[in-house]
Write a protein that holds these residues in place. Structure first.
Motif, PDB file in Angstrom:
ATOM      1  N   HIS A  27      -2.085  74.769  53.978  1.00 35.52           N
ATOM      2  CA  HIS A  27      -2.702  74.976  52.671  1.00 35.52           C
ATOM      3  C   HIS A  27      -2.742  73.642  51.943  1.00 35.52           C
ATOM      4  N   ILE A  28      -3.901  73.310  51.397  1.00 35.57           N
ATOM      5  CA  ILE A  28      -4.068  72.042  50.684  1.00 35.57           C
ATOM      6  C   ILE A  28      -4.533  72.352  49.267  1.00 35.57           C
ATOM      7  N   PRO A  29      -3.582  72.438  48.312  1.00 32.76           N
ATOM      8  CA  PRO A  29      -3.981  72.719  46.929  1.00 32.76           C
ATOM      9  C   PRO A  29      -4.751  71.544  46.321  1.00 32.76           C
ATOM     10  N   SER A  41      -1.057  66.492  58.217  1.00 33.40           N
ATOM     11  CA  SER A  41      -0.286  67.698  57.923  1.00 33.40           C
ATOM     12  C   SER A  41       1.170  67.454  58.271  1.00 33.40           C
ATOM     13  N   PRO A  42       2.054  68.315  57.774  1.00 34.31           N
ATOM     14  CA  PRO A  42       3.427  68.268  58.294  1.00 34.31           C
ATOM     15  C   PRO A  42       3.398  68.574  59.797  1.00 34.31           C
ATOM     16  N   THR A  52       0.288  67.573  64.814  1.00 30.86           N
ATOM     17  CA  THR A  52      -0.095  67.371  63.422  1.00 30.86           C
ATOM     18  C   THR A  52      -1.606  67.543  63.347  1.00 30.86           C
ATOM     19  N   LEU A  53      -2.082  67.800  62.155  1.00 32.15           N
ATOM     20  CA  LEU A  53      -3.517  67.805  61.900  1.00 32.15           C
ATOM     21  C   LEU A  53      -3.851  66.535  61.143  1.00 32.15           C
ATOM     22  N   VAL A  92     -11.586  75.912  59.040  1.00 35.52           N
ATOM     23  CA  VAL A  92     -11.494  75.437  57.659  1.00 35.52           C
ATOM     24  C   VAL A  92     -12.046  76.550  56.784  1.00 35.52           C
ATOM     25  N   LYS A  93     -11.213  77.042  55.869  1.00 33.85           N
ATOM     26  CA  LYS A  93     -11.628  78.125  54.984  1.00 33.85           C
ATOM     27  C   LYS A  93     -11.737  77.617  53.564  1.00 33.85           C
ATOM     28  N   ASN A  94     -12.829  77.912  52.944  1.00 34.50           N
ATOM     29  CA  ASN A  94     -13.035  77.608  51.537  1.00 34.50           C
ATOM     30  C   ASN A  94     -12.715  78.879  50.768  1.00 34.50           C
ATOM     31  N   HIS A  95     -11.563  78.931  50.127  1.00 32.79           N
ATOM     32  CA  HIS A  95     -11.132  80.136  49.437  1.00 32.79           C
ATOM     33  C   HIS A  95     -11.761  80.294  48.056  1.00 32.79           C
ATOM     34  N   LEU A  96     -12.470  79.291  47.584  1.00 30.71           N
ATOM     35  CA  LEU A  96     -13.051  79.369  46.247  1.00 30.71           C
ATOM     36  C   LEU A  96     -14.513  79.801  46.259  1.00 30.71           C
TER      37      LEU A  96
END
Length: 113
Positions: A27-29, A41-42, A52-53, A92-96
Motif C-alpha cells: 500500500h502506498i498512501p 518496497s519493504p 522487493t518491488l 496495480v490498483k487505483n483505489h480512488l
C-alpha cells in the motif's frame, strides 16, 4: 529412443510437486504526491525467497507512465552464478478511481540472476 519415451511417459503420470507460492500487497498512501523518482518496497518473502518491488512512479524513462518491477532482494550479496525462476503477476490498483484504471501484468516464467 524407446527408453527415453518410457521415461517421459512415466514422468507425465507422476503428480507435479506443489510449488512454493506467496502473495504481497504494498500500500502506498499519497501516491499522487510522490516526488521520488524511484521507490523500493519493504522486503517480503514469497516462494521461499526474499523479494522487493521496484517502482518508478513516473516511469523508468521519466515519460509519465508508471513502471513496476519484481526484484530479487539482496542480489548483490548472493553467490556468483545464483539464479531463480519465478512465475508472477503484478497488479496495480487505483483505489480512488474506476476499476478500468487498474492494470495487471503476468509473467509466466522469468529468470532472476
Amino acid at each position: 529412443k524407446r527408453d527415453y519415451q518410457l521415461f517421459l511417459n512415466q514422468l507425465s503420470r507422476e503428480p507435479l510437486p506443489s510449488l512454493p507460492s506467496g502473495e504481497y500487497t504494498w500500500h502506498i498512501p499519497g501516491f499522487s504526491k510522490i516526488e521520488e523518482t524511484k521507490l523500493y518496497s519493504p522486503t517480503f518473502q514469497a516462494g521461499a525467497f526474499n523479494w522487493t518491488l521496484l517502482l518508478y512512479p513516473k516511469g523508468d524513462d521519466q515519460q509519465g507512465q508508471l513502471s513496476l518491477y519484481l526484484s530479487a532482494a539482496g542480489s548483490a550479496t548472493l553467490p556468483e552464478g545464483w539464479a531463480r525462476h519465478a512465475s508472477f503477476t503484478l497488479t496495480v490498483k487505483n483505489h480512488l478511481e474506476v476499476a478500468t484504471r487498474s492494470v495487471m501484468k503476468r509473467a509466466n516464467l522469468d529468470r532472476f540472476d
